[in-house]
Scaffold this active site. Sequence first.
Site, PDB file in Angstrom:
ATOM      1  N   ASP A 177       0.951  -1.090   0.162  1.00  0.00           N
ATOM      2  CA  ASP A 177      -0.114  -0.105   0.087  1.00  0.00           C
ATOM      3  C   ASP A 177       0.859   1.208  -0.098  1.00  0.00           C
ATOM      4  O   ASP A 177       0.433   2.154   0.502  1.00  0.00           O
ATOM      5  CB  ASP A 177      -0.932   0.042   1.068  1.00  0.00           C
ATOM      6  CG  ASP A 177      -2.200  -0.976   0.779  1.00  0.00           C
ATOM      7  OD1 ASP A 177      -2.682  -0.866  -0.328  1.00  0.00           O
ATOM      8  OD2 ASP A 177      -2.661  -1.616   1.667  1.00  0.00           O
ATOM      9  N   GLY A 178       2.001   1.218  -0.692  1.00  0.00           N
ATOM     10  CA  GLY A 178       2.870   2.518  -0.717  1.00  0.00           C
ATOM     11  C   GLY A 178       2.207   2.904  -2.175  1.00  0.00           C
ATOM     12  O   GLY A 178       1.663   2.307  -3.115  1.00  0.00           O
TER      13      GLY A 178
END
Lengths: 623, 336
Positions: A239-240
């Site tokens: 989830d970067g």
Amino acid sequence: MAKVMAKLRRKRRRSAVPRPEKCTVYLNGKLIGFHQNGGELAKQLREKRRSGALSQEANIAYFERTEECFISTDSGRARRPYVVVENGKSKFTKELSDKLKKKEIGWEWLIKNGVVEYLDAEEEENTLVAIKEKELTPDHTHLEIDPVSIVGAVVGQLPYPEYNSSPRITMACAMAKQSLGVYASNMNLRMDSRAHFLWYPQQPLVQTSPYRVLRMSERPAGVNMVVAITSYHGYNMGDGLVVNRNAIDRALMRSTFYKAYESEERRYPGGQKDRFETPDATVQGYREEQYYRHLGDDGVVVPESDVQAKDVLVGKTSPPRFLEEVSIFGITEEKKRENSVTVKSGEDGTVDAVLLSESPSGNKMVKVKVRAARVPELGDKFASRHGQKGVVGLLVNQEDLPFTKDGVVPDLILNPHAIPSRMTAGHLLEMLGGKAMSFYGEIGDATAFSGDTADRFRKILEAVGFTSDGKEILYDGITGEQIEAEIFIGVVYYQKLHHLVANKMHVRSRGPVQLLTHQPTEGRAREGGLRFGEMERDCLIGYGASMLLNERMLKESDKTSELVCGKCGGIAVHDHIKNRSYCPLCDETTNLAEIEMSYAFKLLLDEIKAIGIFPRLVLKDKA
Amino acid sequence: MVKREELKIEPGEAVGIVAAQSIGEPGTQMTMRTFHYAGVAEQVPTGLPRLIEIVDVRKEPKKPLMNIHLGPKLAKDEAKAKEVAEELEEVSLRKIAEIKESFAKKEIYIVVDLELMKYEGLEIGDVEKKVRNTGLGKVDVEGETKVVLKPKSASLKNIRRAASRLGDLHLKGTKNIGRAIVLKEGDEYYIRTGGSNLEEVLKLEGIDQGRVYTNNIREIERVLGIEAARNAIIFEVRQVLDMQKLDVDTRHIMLLADAMCTSGVIHSVGRHGLSGEKASILARAAFEETIKHLINAAVRGEEDKLVGVTENVIIGQPIPVGTGTVKLTMKRGKKK
């Protein structure tokens, strides 16, 4: 209501064959009588309501199983509107629809004429509601006005929720409330203690009907971003998000953070009061001169001055905490205490507005609003409207990002692993829709259960020369090589969430300590330290790092040096005036030793004494 | 030889903490995984619940069980094995008879099920005798299926109590062994029982005493002694961890078992065991029930020698572990 009931009752009395009265009738929860046919009673009452003889706010529920009829007219019931259906046909006909469009009739008319009625939870139990008009059968009693109305106001604003998994919808709703945008149309006049304001907000390219009804496009909270779903050197793992730095330089997702400080000229018993002024250097607790540099003559900052941490915003002096004795020369000049409001540590900005007013208790009051720009940076949080949140992991120069044959460079790169396990197909559909709509020049419709189909978007995309699946051939920005896989790229409405690194970042190398324990304070607001907890302690023990542990727990924390009486084992004291050390318990003066210990331990000894136990320290030479 | 020297733990190594962390870390993983583990309902507690059972030293496991291997004569013979198993199963009065109380006549009726009784190889006379031996009161046989007991003291409370006691009356077999089934391993038959009674089972003939297994650690301690109990702890913990495919060095588990057993009796891990019996007052007070320990220490006039880790952390001295074990001794010159 009582009148109608009485009428109905009279009717019953006149009926030829008296039947046992089996149905109990309640009005607002109170038993008001009996009726031999509850179902018929409910039916008649409803007819009267639809014809306007009874109030539209009455609801009637009949329960066959228990033979009960509940009539509710009281306040506090949650009610919602339905279209009335009779004999499998909606009362809201084509003609009415046309009339409504021409504004010949309105909502009130529909209710008055029994086309639409409001039901409460109890009456709902007696209904069979069709969600779409096509589904109507003779058994149906009502029709939903729109399928989207089965979800609430917040879910209704999400695009394509029916394509997403329910947990993600819940998360999307929670995150939409954290998004930055135009939070109030009078925000310039307001003095909220903290507020955010997004620059150049956009309305989504793909909207829903509740979104339009609520006129959310007038206070938008997001930006349409060009998103590519691919990896980028591992910087969007877990989830970067990889974000285009040039886009940020073009003011993408920038925002302003407002913070309001407040101060009041308080009155004290004895007629004294605070005073807004630039304190005199003689005032007790005077800060360095530079911190007062922004103050005007009235002791309040000048608007538009750039302030840093510790700068005084409102200069204020207060009377001393304790009354002084009157000296021989009559009334002494009153000493004052510095009590200014300063910019909190770690914060800075520009003074946006100063408000002079009266506090609720009638005192002079000042509010100062400080603004600061928040440019997206590493660690800032963003989310789409599908519960897909992410944290910026890398800002990349445009030239290093992949680009399409048309030279389009994504604003944001989302990791493909974010999709399958979370089952947010709506995200992909919005990407497709956003892409299509950005070429079509229209707002797409993504209303739950009735939005535009993927086919519509595909046709549009094909018409403007793209592949219908939304995938494109991308070229590596660094090497210039064509990327082997086709990459899904589209336009999604992204929200900036109010978890910004700049407002959370915290470090400490030295700082304040607590009065009671002499240990470092806790929390960012108090410039606190980070707790070296039990498990961390266990790790150092596990390594056998005895000296490091000692440094963490003692030297960097609450180390003190106490005199210990060698005779009685109590804590001794030093009298600085007489320059003499002695044990207050046994008056020992010579056999005293200075012992290094943690202040917490000294406090423990004191507390043990408080429960009536005398702990003695037995001294020994260090072996 | 060199290898062996290398493997030795160095003095000052914090073996306890390392062991605790080495068991605790995979244990945490295990909890998280079992949360997401759908499927077979477990018959015997495994995983974390069982681990807690072991370190808490419960009186009896939630599901006690035994594996009884048979001697060479019986091991290959399924019929004989079944015979032994049947002998093992405990038969209580409740199992073959219905017990009724008559408060009006102040009597208790025991109506036996003839078929069940026959199946268990018992007769009404046996039942009568067993009931009489309890000494609860006068016993008579009525007809073929009914035994009447007239309790000595006829208060209602006593009748109720006598009736419930009769239900547990042991008629035949080994106490506490509810069920015994015959299982096959290789070409050998063995008996698995629900419930455990190590003492009685070891007295049985025809079984292989050397291979009797029970999961009741307390029982092993009582019957076979502390060393056997230590091995049982190691075995059981190993089994739990192996089942979850968690690779923990045996020596950590051995240390845990040793810590629990060094005093000669098993101590649980926690307030009532290991932590509650540390030598240092401060260490005990830091763990749980602070005031209780401080006051007791004050009453007895105890002295804390400050030799442990926790105490030294509290007062802020280097701990006597690792680098803290090294002390420098120096000969000073003449005193000034």
